[in-house]
Design a protein around this motif. Structure first.
Motif, short mmCIF file in Angstrom:
data_model
loop_
_atom_site.label_atom_id
_atom_site.label_comp_id
_atom_site.label_asym_id
_atom_site.label_seq_id
_atom_site.Cartn_x
_atom_site.Cartn_y
_atom_site.Cartn_z
N LEU A 1 10.92 9.66 8.24
CA LEU A 1 10.22 9.48 9.51
C LEU A 1 8.73 9.51 9.21
N GLY A 2 7.98 8.59 9.80
CA GLY A 2 6.54 8.63 9.56
C GLY A 2 5.87 7.43 10.17
N ALA A 3 4.56 7.57 10.36
CA ALA A 3 3.78 6.49 10.97
C ALA A 3 3.79 5.26 10.06
N PRO A 4 3.43 4.11 10.61
CA PRO A 4 3.26 2.92 9.79
C PRO A 4 2.31 3.23 8.62
N GLY A 5 2.72 2.87 7.42
CA GLY A 5 1.85 3.04 6.26
C GLY A 5 1.94 4.42 5.62
N SER A 6 2.82 5.28 6.10
CA SER A 6 2.87 6.64 5.54
C SER A 6 3.61 6.70 4.20
N GLY A 7 4.19 5.57 3.78
CA GLY A 7 4.82 5.52 2.45
C GLY A 7 6.34 5.60 2.49
N LYS A 8 6.95 5.33 3.63
CA LYS A 8 8.41 5.41 3.75
C LYS A 8 9.09 4.43 2.80
N GLY A 9 8.60 3.20 2.80
CA GLY A 9 9.20 2.16 1.96
C GLY A 9 9.02 2.46 0.48
N THR B 1 -4.18 -1.95 5.83
CA THR B 1 -5.03 -3.14 5.67
C THR B 1 -5.02 -3.61 4.21
N GLY B 2 -4.76 -2.67 3.27
CA GLY B 2 -4.77 -3.04 1.85
C GLY B 2 -3.44 -3.52 1.33
N ARG B 3 -2.36 -3.39 2.13
CA ARG B 3 -1.03 -3.73 1.61
C ARG B 3 -0.87 -5.24 1.42
N ARG B 4 -0.29 -5.63 0.29
CA ARG B 4 0.09 -7.02 0.03
C ARG B 4 1.50 -7.01 -0.54
N THR B 5 2.27 -8.05 -0.24
CA THR B 5 3.66 -8.11 -0.70
C THR B 5 3.86 -9.37 -1.53
N CYS B 6 4.60 -9.25 -2.62
CA CYS B 6 4.94 -10.43 -3.42
C CYS B 6 5.93 -11.25 -2.60
N GLU B 7 5.54 -12.49 -2.33
CA GLU B 7 6.36 -13.32 -1.44
C GLU B 7 7.73 -13.62 -2.03
N ASP B 8 7.83 -13.61 -3.36
CA ASP B 8 9.09 -13.98 -3.98
C ASP B 8 10.07 -12.81 -4.12
N CYS B 9 9.58 -11.62 -4.50
CA CYS B 9 10.53 -10.52 -4.74
C CYS B 9 10.36 -9.36 -3.76
N GLY B 10 9.30 -9.37 -2.98
CA GLY B 10 9.13 -8.31 -1.98
C GLY B 10 8.46 -7.05 -2.51
N ARG B 11 8.06 -7.05 -3.81
CA ARG B 11 7.40 -5.84 -4.33
C ARG B 11 6.10 -5.61 -3.55
N VAL B 12 5.84 -4.32 -3.26
CA VAL B 12 4.67 -3.99 -2.44
C VAL B 12 3.51 -3.51 -3.31
N PHE B 13 2.32 -4.08 -3.09
CA PHE B 13 1.09 -3.66 -3.77
C PHE B 13 0.12 -3.15 -2.73
N ASN B 14 -1.00 -2.65 -3.22
CA ASN B 14 -2.08 -2.32 -2.30
C ASN B 14 -3.39 -2.66 -3.00
N VAL B 15 -4.17 -3.55 -2.41
CA VAL B 15 -5.38 -3.99 -3.08
C VAL B 15 -6.38 -2.84 -3.24
N PRO C 1 2.16 -10.08 8.82
CA PRO C 1 1.42 -10.44 10.03
C PRO C 1 1.03 -9.22 10.86
N ASP C 2 1.87 -8.16 10.82
CA ASP C 2 1.55 -6.98 11.63
C ASP C 2 0.60 -6.02 10.92
N ASP C 3 0.09 -6.40 9.75
CA ASP C 3 -0.92 -5.58 9.08
C ASP C 3 -2.33 -6.06 9.40
N ARG C 4 -2.46 -6.97 10.37
CA ARG C 4 -3.80 -7.35 10.83
C ARG C 4 -4.36 -6.18 11.65
N GLU C 5 -5.69 -5.98 11.53
CA GLU C 5 -6.30 -4.79 12.15
C GLU C 5 -5.94 -4.63 13.63
#
Ligand code: AP5
Length: 216
Positions: free
Chosen positions: A6-14, A125-139, A163-167
């Motif tokens: 349980l946690g807010a968006p971006g709290s690291g659940k994934g 705002t820093g999260r980016r996802t690899c479009e092919d495999c779904g791995r999550v990065f953060n710039v 799309p939902d990571d827009r400010e």
């Protein structure tokens, strides 16, 4: 292991779910991932969910509960599961309790990933996802390197922003968390399942706290 993160968006659940999957071999069941998959495939369910997701609102309980019921019935969930992003309001929590009672596999713990608002905003705002495999990065906190590299897809991965990571959408998602999901903290504290983890630390440090919290 039968737990809820349980946690807010971006709290690291994934991020933490992925580590638990590797360590314990139980599946991560993320309603967000299931919904994004349905949106990407353009299924009728995905089309219904997309508008709510793009605006940072919760998708209808009936859609999400149907998905969860179907996912929990698959054989790999018999050994346990990590629920990531579900339940998200009291009606979902009550429905989950009923569903798990039916199959005789009650929750063992609900872990709240605790993090300040300012940090959440930066992570999203820093999260980016690899479009092919779904791995999550953060710039900002875990950049993909120079030149960018994905351990699964190789050099120059196609990194996209959700799309939902827009400010303008992040603010709404945080509001929805406060209004609809936060009441679950008391709900699970009252029934003795709640554990709290400080999520404002290095990924591996959070993971160790999480393991202790669930007694793994
Ligand atoms: P969902 O996909 O569930 O999104 P969320 O809950 O908003 O959570 P996030 O995926 O944004 O963040 P996270 O906590 O997993 O963080 P992550 O590990 O990626 O839901 C999306 C939408 O779907 C909802 O808005 C709603 O519309 C719908 N939906 C989903 N479930 C629903 C439900 N049950 N009912 C109704 N509607 C539902 O980390 C974030 C970033 O931080 C990453 O870049 C990561 O690399 C970085 N990071 C992680 N940990 C650390 C660390 N320790 N230090 C530094 N950086 C870190």
């Amino acid at each position: 292991m039968r737990i809820v993160l349980l946690g807010a968006p971006g709290s690291g659940k994934g991020t933490q779910s992925q580590l638990l999957v590797k360590a314990y071999g139980v599946p991560q069941i993320s309603t967000g991932d299931l919904l994004r998959e349905a949106v990407a495939k353009g299924t009728p369910l995905g089309l219904r969910a997309k508008a709510a997701m793009d605006q940072g609102q919760l998708v209808d309980d009936s859609i999400v509960l149907g998905m969860i019921r179907e996912r929990l019935a698959r054989p790999d969930a018999a050994a346990g599961f990590i629920l990531d992003g579900f339940p998200r309001n009291i009606p979902q929590a009550v429905a989950l309790e009923g569903l798990l009672a039916e199959i005789g596999r009650p929750l063992e713990a609900v872990v709240l990933m605790n993090l300040d608002l300012g940090v959440l905003f930066k992570r999203l705002t820093g999260r980016r996802t690899c479009e092919d495999c779904g791995r999550v990065f953060n710039v900002l906190t875990s950049p993909p390197g120079t030149p960018p590299h994905c351990e699964r897809c190789g050099d120059m991965p196609r990194l996209v922003q959700r799309p939902d990571d827009r400010e303008e959408v992040i603010g709404k998602r945080l509001e929805v968390f406060e209004a609809q999901t936060k009441p679950l903290v008391k709900h699970y504290a009252d029934n003795g399942l709640l554990r709290v983890v400080d999520a404002d630390a290095e990924v591996q440090t959070v993971f160790e706290s999480l393991r202790r919290a669930v007694g793994a």
